[in-house]
Design a protein around this motif. Structure first.
Motif, PDB file in Angstrom:
ATOM      1  N   MET A 240       0.833  -1.196   0.000  1.00  0.00           N
ATOM      2  CA  MET A 240       0.000   0.000   0.000  1.00  0.00           C
ATOM      3  C   MET A 240       0.874   1.256   0.000  1.00  0.00           C
ATOM      4  SD  MET A 240      -2.952   1.435  -0.034  1.00  0.00           S
ATOM      5  CE  MET A 240      -4.176   0.180   0.427  1.00  0.00           C
ATOM      6  N   ARG A 241       1.935   1.242   0.798  1.00  0.00           N
ATOM      7  CA  ARG A 241       2.821   2.405   0.841  1.00  0.00           C
ATOM      8  C   ARG A 241       3.475   2.648  -0.513  1.00  0.00           C
ATOM      9  NH1 ARG A 241       4.477   0.072   5.783  1.00  0.00           N
ATOM     10  NH2 ARG A 241       6.529  -0.457   4.922  1.00  0.00           N
ATOM     11  N   GLU A 242       3.873   1.578  -1.191  1.00  0.00           N
ATOM     12  CA  GLU A 242       4.517   1.730  -2.488  1.00  0.00           C
ATOM     13  C   GLU A 242       3.528   2.228  -3.538  1.00  0.00           C
ATOM     14  OE1 GLU A 242       6.402  -1.987  -3.314  1.00  0.00           O
ATOM     15  OE2 GLU A 242       8.053  -1.616  -1.904  1.00  0.00           O
ATOM     16  N   ARG A 243       2.271   1.773  -3.468  1.00  0.00           N
ATOM     17  CA  ARG A 243       1.258   2.276  -4.394  1.00  0.00           C
ATOM     18  C   ARG A 243       0.999   3.757  -4.159  1.00  0.00           C
ATOM     19  NH1 ARG A 243      -0.833  -2.945  -3.544  1.00  0.00           N
ATOM     20  NH2 ARG A 243      -2.227  -2.283  -1.865  1.00  0.00           N
ATOM     21  N   MET A 244       0.987   4.162  -2.895  1.00  0.00           N
ATOM     22  CA  MET A 244       0.790   5.579  -2.588  1.00  0.00           C
ATOM     23  C   MET A 244       1.963   6.414  -3.094  1.00  0.00           C
ATOM     24  SD  MET A 244      -0.944   5.819   1.185  1.00  0.00           S
ATOM     25  CE  MET A 244      -0.928   7.612   1.053  1.00  0.00           C
ATOM     26  N   ALA A 245       3.180   5.883  -2.932  1.00  0.00           N
ATOM     27  CA  ALA A 245       4.361   6.602  -3.405  1.00  0.00           C
ATOM     28  C   ALA A 245       4.280   6.812  -4.922  1.00  0.00           C
ATOM     29  CB  ALA A 245       5.625   5.839  -3.039  1.00  0.00           C
ATOM     30  N   ARG A 246       3.843   5.790  -5.638  1.00  0.00           N
ATOM     31  CA  ARG A 246       3.701   5.922  -7.092  1.00  0.00           C
ATOM     32  C   ARG A 246       2.624   6.937  -7.436  1.00  0.00           C
ATOM     33  NH1 ARG A 246       4.716   0.305  -6.853  1.00  0.00           N
ATOM     34  NH2 ARG A 246       2.497  -0.206  -6.928  1.00  0.00           N
ATOM     35  N   TRP A 247       1.520   6.928  -6.660  1.00  0.00           N
ATOM     36  CA  TRP A 247       0.432   7.874  -6.931  1.00  0.00           C
ATOM     37  C   TRP A 247       0.921   9.312  -6.742  1.00  0.00           C
ATOM     38  CZ3 TRP A 247      -2.316  11.779  -4.552  1.00  0.00           C
ATOM     39  CH2 TRP A 247      -3.511  12.164  -5.178  1.00  0.00           C
ATOM     40  N   TYR A 248       1.714   9.554  -5.705  1.00  0.00           N
ATOM     41  CA  TYR A 248       2.260  10.888  -5.457  1.00  0.00           C
ATOM     42  C   TYR A 248       3.321  11.269  -6.490  1.00  0.00           C
ATOM     43  CZ  TYR A 248       0.089  11.315  -0.815  1.00  0.00           C
ATOM     44  OH  TYR A 248      -0.796  11.436   0.217  1.00  0.00           O
ATOM     45  N   GLY A 249       3.865  10.259  -7.185  1.00  0.00           N
ATOM     46  CA  GLY A 249       4.924  10.514  -8.152  1.00  0.00           C
ATOM     47  C   GLY A 249       6.315  10.413  -7.575  1.00  0.00           C
ATOM     48  N   LEU A 250       6.427   9.865  -6.363  1.00  0.00           N
ATOM     49  CA  LEU A 250       7.717   9.788  -5.702  1.00  0.00           C
ATOM     50  C   LEU A 250       8.636   8.743  -6.324  1.00  0.00           C
ATOM     51  CD1 LEU A 250       6.622  10.164  -1.977  1.00  0.00           C
ATOM     52  CD2 LEU A 250       7.467  11.922  -3.537  1.00  0.00           C
ATOM     53  N   ASP A 251       8.125   7.997  -7.282  1.00  0.00           N
ATOM     54  CA  ASP A 251       8.956   7.025  -7.990  1.00  0.00           C
ATOM     55  C   ASP A 251       9.676   7.642  -9.187  1.00  0.00           C
ATOM     56  OD1 ASP A 251       6.504   7.422  -9.277  1.00  0.00           O
ATOM     57  OD2 ASP A 251       6.573   5.447 -10.239  1.00  0.00           O
ATOM     58  N   GLU A 252       9.367   8.942  -9.495  1.00  0.00           N
ATOM     59  CA  GLU A 252       9.971   9.502 -10.701  1.00  0.00           C
ATOM     60  C   GLU A 252      10.251  11.005 -10.691  1.00  0.00           C
ATOM     61  OE1 GLU A 252       7.300   8.574 -13.886  1.00  0.00           O
ATOM     62  OE2 GLU A 252       5.840  10.128 -13.310  1.00  0.00           O
ATOM     63  N   ILE A 253       9.599  11.790  -9.816  1.00  0.00           N
ATOM     64  CA  ILE A 253       9.738  13.242  -9.965  1.00  0.00           C
ATOM     65  C   ILE A 253      11.163  13.742  -9.735  1.00  0.00           C
ATOM     66  CG2 ILE A 253       7.330  13.781  -9.468  1.00  0.00           C
ATOM     67  CD1 ILE A 253       8.087  14.483  -6.648  1.00  0.00           C
ATOM     68  N   PHE A 254      11.971  12.999  -8.980  1.00  0.00           N
ATOM     69  CA  PHE A 254      13.349  13.432  -8.766  1.00  0.00           C
ATOM     70  C   PHE A 254      14.317  12.750  -9.729  1.00  0.00           C
ATOM     71  CE2 PHE A 254      11.180  14.156  -4.721  1.00  0.00           C
ATOM     72  CZ  PHE A 254      11.353  15.532  -4.645  1.00  0.00           C
ATOM     73  N   LEU A 255      13.769  11.914 -10.590  1.00  0.00           N
ATOM     74  CA  LEU A 255      14.572  11.301 -11.652  1.00  0.00           C
ATOM     75  C   LEU A 255      14.385  12.034 -12.970  1.00  0.00           C
ATOM     76  CD1 LEU A 255      13.840   7.523 -10.907  1.00  0.00           C
ATOM     77  CD2 LEU A 255      15.995   8.742 -10.482  1.00  0.00           C
ATOM     78  N   LYS A 256      13.244  12.734 -13.110  1.00  0.00           N
ATOM     79  CA  LYS A 256      12.907  13.410 -14.367  1.00  0.00           C
ATOM     80  C   LYS A 256      12.857  14.924 -14.174  1.00  0.00           C
ATOM     81  CE  LYS A 256      10.197   9.478 -16.064  1.00  0.00           C
ATOM     82  NZ  LYS A 256       8.861   9.024 -16.551  1.00  0.00           N
ATOM     83  N   HIS A 257      13.838  15.458 -13.483  1.00  0.00           N
ATOM     84  CA  HIS A 257      13.840  16.885 -13.229  1.00  0.00           C
ATOM     85  C   HIS A 257      14.473  17.653 -14.391  1.00  0.00           C
ATOM     86  CE1 HIS A 257      17.728  15.347 -11.844  1.00  0.00           C
ATOM     87  NE2 HIS A 257      18.215  16.549 -12.099  1.00  0.00           N
ATOM     88  N   ASP A 258      14.292  18.963 -14.377  1.00  0.00           N
ATOM     89  CA  ASP A 258      14.837  19.846 -15.403  1.00  0.00           C
ATOM     90  C   ASP A 258      16.277  20.193 -15.025  1.00  0.00           C
ATOM     91  OD1 ASP A 258      15.583  21.975 -17.037  1.00  0.00           O
ATOM     92  OD2 ASP A 258      13.592  22.897 -17.014  1.00  0.00           O
TER      93      ASP A 258
END
Length: 271
Positions: A240-258
Motif C-alpha cells: 500500500m505504501r509503495e502504491r501511494m508513493a507511485r500515486w504521489y509521483g515519488l517514484d519519478e519526480i526526482f529522476l525526471k527533473h529539469d
C-alpha cells in the motif's frame, strides 16, 4: 512556554531560503539573531538586510563552527537557541551520483548537524538551559526515488535528534527536529511538486521553528496536516505504501527533473 524575546539565536545556512526566513522570523519575534553561512558574501548581504551580525561558518569543520559560535556569543551573548539548518539536496539517478557529491551531502547534512549539536550542547549544558533545533525533512521518513543519499542523510538527522533529546532531557536542554515537506527554495529547482501536494514556503517552516522554541516539542512536520498522513503510513502494508508513493509521483519526480533549471544550484552545491 518560552518567549523568544531577547533570546540569542544562531542559525547555520541562513544566508537564504529556510535559514534566512527563520532568522527574519526570530528577529521579528524580538530575538537577537546571528546569521551563519559558508557563502560569506551572501551572509554579509543578509546581515546588512537584517541589520545584524553575519559570520562565515563551514559546518563540516570543527574550528570554523567553533569560531562561528564564539563570534556569535562575543557579538550578542550566550546562545539560547542553535538552529542547525545548513544542508544540500542532490537528486537524480543513484548510479549517476559521483562519490564526492555523496560525501559532501553526508558531511553537511549529517556530520554538520552532529558537530553543531555537540558544540551547542557543550555551551548550553553548563548553563542548564538551551534549545537545539535540527532541520530534517519529510524525506527523512518518506523515501523517494532519485534522492537516496538525501533520504539517508535526513533519516539520520531524525534518529540522531531523538536520541540526543532523550539523553539531555533531564539537563534542561530541549532538542527538536523540524520535518518540512519540499519547500520553495533553490533546493527543489527544476522539480515538480508531488501529486496532490503543495510545496511549503520558507516562512511556514520558520513559523514552525518559532513555535517549537515557544512551546517545545520533540518534532514538528510542515505542513501539520502532512504529519497526520505520515503517522498513518507505518500502519499500512508495504504494498500500500509503495502504491501511494507511485500515486504521489515519488517514484519519478526526482529522476525526471529539469537539469538546466537546476544547473546553478548544482554548481553551488558542489562548492
Amino acid at each position: 512556554m518560552a518567549d523568544p524575546t531577547g533570546k540569542v539565536v544562531a542559525i547555520t545556512g541562513a544566508a537564504r531560503g529556510i535559514g534566512l526566513a527563520t532568522a527574519t522570523a526570530f528577529q521579528a519575534a524580538g530575538a537577537k539573531v546571528v546569521i551563519g553561512d559558508i557563502d560569506e558574501p551572501a551572509a554579509k548581504r543578509a546581515g546588512e538586510t537584517m541589520n545584524g551580525p553575519a559570520l562565515p561558518v563551514d559546518v563540516t569543520d570543527r574550528e570554523s563552527f567553533t569560531a562561528f559560535l564564539d563570534g556569535a556569543e562575543a557579538e550578542l551573548g550566550p546562545i539560547d537557541v542553535l538552529v542547525n539548518n545548513a544542508g544540500i539536496m542532490p537528486i537524480g539517478p543513484l548510479l549517476e551520483e559521483d562519490d564526492a557529491l555523496a560525501d559532501r551531502c553526508i558531511d553537511i547534512n549529517v556530520r554538520g548537524v552532529i558537530l553543531g549539536t555537540k558544540l551547542g550542547l557543550a555551551r548550553m549544558v553548563p548553563r542548564g538551559h538551551g534549545h537545539i533545533v535540527n532541520i530534517a525533512s519529510v524525506a527523512g521518513v518518506m523515501p523517494a526515488a532519485g534522492m537516496a543519499t538525501y533520504n539517508a542523510s535526513k533519516h539520520a538527522v531524525v534518529g540522531f535528534t531523538e536520541a540526543v533529546r532523550l539523553e539531555f532531557a533531564r539537563q534542561g536542554i530541549e532538542v527538536s527536529a523540524v520535518l518540512p515537506t519540499f519547500t520553495n527554495t533553490e533546493l527543489i529547482a527544476g522539480t515538480k511538486s508531488a501529486r496532490g501536494q503543495r510545496n511549503a514556503e520558507p516562512e511556514e517552516v520558520a513559523a514552525a521553528v518559532i513555535g517549537l522554541v515557544t512551546k517545545p516539542r520533540p518534532q514538528v512536520v510542515v505542513p501539520a496536516k502532512l504529519g497526520r498522513q505520515l503517522r498513518i503510513g507505518p500502519l499500512m502494508s508495504r504494498g500500500m505504501r509503495e502504491r501511494m508513493a507511485r500515486w504521489y509521483g515519488l517514484d519519478e519526480i526526482f529522476l525526471k527533473h529539469d537539469k538546466e533549471a537546476r544547473k546553478a544550484y548544482d554548481e553551488r552545491m558542489r562548492g
